[in-house]
Write an enzyme that holds these catalytic residues in place. Structure first.
Site, PDB file in Angstrom:
ATOM      1  N   ASP A 136       0.624  -0.601   0.416  1.00 34.72           N
ATOM      2  CA  ASP A 136       0.192  -0.675   0.136  1.00 34.72           C
ATOM      3  C   ASP A 136       0.806   1.323  -0.185  1.00 34.72           C
ATOM      4  O   ASP A 136       0.314   2.282  -0.045  1.00 34.72           O
ATOM      5  CB  ASP A 136      -0.851  -0.397   1.975  1.00 34.72           C
ATOM      6  CG  ASP A 136      -2.436  -1.025   1.018  1.00 34.72           C
ATOM      7  OD1 ASP A 136      -2.365  -1.686  -0.187  1.00 34.72           O
ATOM      8  OD2 ASP A 136      -2.487  -0.838   1.999  1.00 34.72           O
ATOM      9  N   ASP A 289      -6.682  -6.991  13.398  1.00 34.76           N
ATOM     10  CA  ASP A 289      -6.123  -8.656  14.158  1.00 34.76           C
ATOM     11  C   ASP A 289      -7.306  -9.259  15.129  1.00 34.76           C
ATOM     12  O   ASP A 289      -7.812 -10.059  16.035  1.00 34.76           O
ATOM     13  CB  ASP A 289      -4.880  -8.979  14.236  1.00 34.76           C
ATOM     14  CG  ASP A 289      -4.217  -7.900  14.678  1.00 34.76           C
ATOM     15  OD1 ASP A 289      -4.983  -6.708  16.102  1.00 34.76           O
ATOM     16  OD2 ASP A 289      -3.290  -7.479  15.126  1.00 34.76           O
TER      17      ASP A 289
END
Length: 548
Positions: A136, A289
């Protein structure tokens, strides 16, 4: 109050103000501080009992592992494990499932080669392994470097795919979600995840995939972290102490007793079916996460912690990077508690005992209470008690005994750093200011609740993409630290820590001059010194202050 007003009618202004202050002091300030002492005592006991419970579980697990099992049982289990290992090592494609390795990164110029090189070196049949680099990066030069590195490994026959998005929607979670939608990822049974600075050993998949294949109810196998730059500076040594406890105790206990722990976002292998069943990656918090782990747990999946398997990685070496990381790690869980609490309470696949562990032990005590009690008690309540000169009752077990036991339990996992124990305590108290603020922001979902700042890595321990040798790891920290030393005038000054140190120093001097019976000034002097050390940038690797 009428008698005070009448008595003060003929007094000078200073006497009137003093009388008013005494009235406020006895009717408002003292009761408020006394209430704060009792609240902090209750939170300290909550944290103490949680630590004691986990210590007992770890001790029990250690004793169980030392107990001699019947030879037939041990030999039978060993034979079964060896048979499965032999099947994997035989190289037969039909025995090795398809594995996707995802490496998310963002402007990781210093470390991108490390994870790519280590992932391409994994021991797994090449036609059963796909490596996906999710870049990214917004810097075109870095994007080109990463793409060239991927092409270099592809030229060696490695199935590696370079993926770059036109936007950063969803940050890391968005990148991995988009990566799983690729056509070549749909046939993969397992998904391994490594951040850009993580370097797994070649046998990583051969030691984790069998654990997933052995039990279809297991969704995740998490490895522990091994810090290649732990000796860089005192900041990395302190982080090593805290994280060693996290892995050796918190993750171990969660795996053994509840089949649940917070996924660390890297150095783990997910079952693709479990990941999809939990709803995939979501960006509703900055701890995507942990969010995924909670949702998978509520769907009935279990997790396994592989404490004997370590993956090398780099700790943030600068205080600025560490502070941003701690903001995200403290704000995200508190924000997730706010959003996931209704889901946890409504879940029908999770037992009440597991719900209690999730809400009380995992979230409330570890992610909220631990931060708040550290800051409020040690940096606010104790100084306030000093200024009130004994008018507030402060039990010694709250101020001394309970914190001492908690600290010793935390430090037991890193014996080599016991000589840093006092500074570690003082530094954690300073950091609790930022963690408490972040936790409150997360609970209230304030303006910085979704702030995502990628942790900067210096990449001082890379060696051309190869795993660093012990000799290299021993020599580079000192050399790197020498290169990064800066004159004091070039260091960044942290205002909040400076104000904190000044307030604590005032309280220490006040205690020495006017009270001092309980010798709180000793602690306050040390704590103010630690705050000043942090404020003037003497913790962590030195980098120039950013231009204003």
């Amino acid at each position: 109050m009428r008698s005070i007003a009448a008595a003060s009618a003929g007094l000078p202004a200073t006497s009137t103000m003093r009388a008013a202050w005494q009235a406020v002091r006895w009717s408002v300030v003292v009761p408020t501080v006394q209430l704060a002492v009792y609240v902090c005592a209750a939170m300290s006991l909550m944290l103490f009992l949680e630590r004691l419970y986990m210590a007992a579980v770890v001790a029990g697990l250690w004793l169980l592992r030392r107990r001699k099992r019947p030879r037939t049982h041990r030999d039978g289990a060993a034979a079964a494990d060896q048979q499965q290992q032999d099947d994997l090592e035989s190289g037969a494609d039909q025995c090795c499932p398809m594995v996707l390795v995802q490496i998310p990164m963002f402007n990781e110029k210093q470390v991108y080669r490390l994870s790519i090189g280590a992932a391409c070196g994994l021991s797994w049949p090449s036609d059963r392994l796909v490596i996906q680099v999710l870049d990214d990066s917004t810097d075109p030069a870095i994007r080109e470097l990463v793409e060239v590195e991927c092409a270099r490994w592809a030229g060696k026959g490695v199935r590696i795919r370079y993926e770059n998005r036109s936007n950063r929607h969803g940050y890391k979670a968005g990148a991995m979600r988009e990566g799983l939608k690729k056509h070549y990822a749909k046939d993969c049974e397992f998904v391994a995840i490594f951040d850009a600075d993580f370097q797994p050993d070649a046998d990583f998949l051969r030691r984790t995939v069998p654990l997933l294949r052995r039990d279809p109810a297991v969704a995740l196998v998490q490895a522990r972290w091994l810090f290649v730059n732990a000796d860089d500076c005192i900041l990395t040594r302190i982080q090593e102490m805290s994280l060693n406890y996290h892995f050796a105790v918190e993750q171990e206990v969660g795996s053994a007793c509840h089949g649940f722990f917070g996924f660390n976002g890297t150095a783990g292998v997910w079952r693709a079916a479990a990941l999809a069943d939990a709803g995939g990656w979501k960006e509703r918090t900055t701890v995507e996460d942990m969010d995924l782990a909670v949702r998978a747990c509520l769907r009935g999946w279990r997790f396994v912690y592989a404490g004997d398997l370590a993956v090398r990685n780099e700790l943030p070496s600068t205080f600025r990077a560490y502070r941003y990381q701690q903001h995200r790690w403290s704000c995200g869980p508190a924000n997730l508690l706010r959003k996931a609490l209704p889901e946890i309470l409504r879940s029908e696949r999770v037992s009440p005992w597991k719900k209690l562990h999730l809400v009380y032990g995992f979230f409330v005590v570890r992610k909220v209470v631990a931060h708040l009690v550290t800051f409020v008690f040690y940096c606010v309540v104790i100084p306030a008690c000093v200024l009130l000169q004994g008018e507030v009752r402060l039990p010694k077990y709250v101020a001394m005994y309970v914190p001492a036991v908690i600290t010793l339990l935390n430090a037991a996992c890193t014996p080599r750093s016991w000589h840093l124990l006092i500074f570690w305590i003082l530094f954690e108290n300073v950091m609790s200011m930022h963690r408490s603020k972040a936790a409150i922001i997360g609970l209230l979902e304030a303006s910085r609740a979704n702030e995502w700042v990628v942790t900067d890595k210096l990449g001082a321990h890379g060696h051309g993409g190869a795993a660093p040798t012990k000799k290299l790891m021993a020599k580079k920290p000192a050399a790197a630290a020498r290169k990064r030393r800066l004159p004091w005038c070039s260091r960044e000054v942290h205002v909040l820590e400076l104000l904190m140190g000044a307030c604590l120093l005032y309280c220490a001097v006040y205690d020495m001059l006017f009270f001092g019976r309980d010798h709180f000034y000793v602690y306050l002097l040390l704590q103010s010194a630690a705050a000043f050390i942090v404020a003037f940038g003497y913790v962590g690797a030195s980098v120039p202050a950013p231009a204003s």
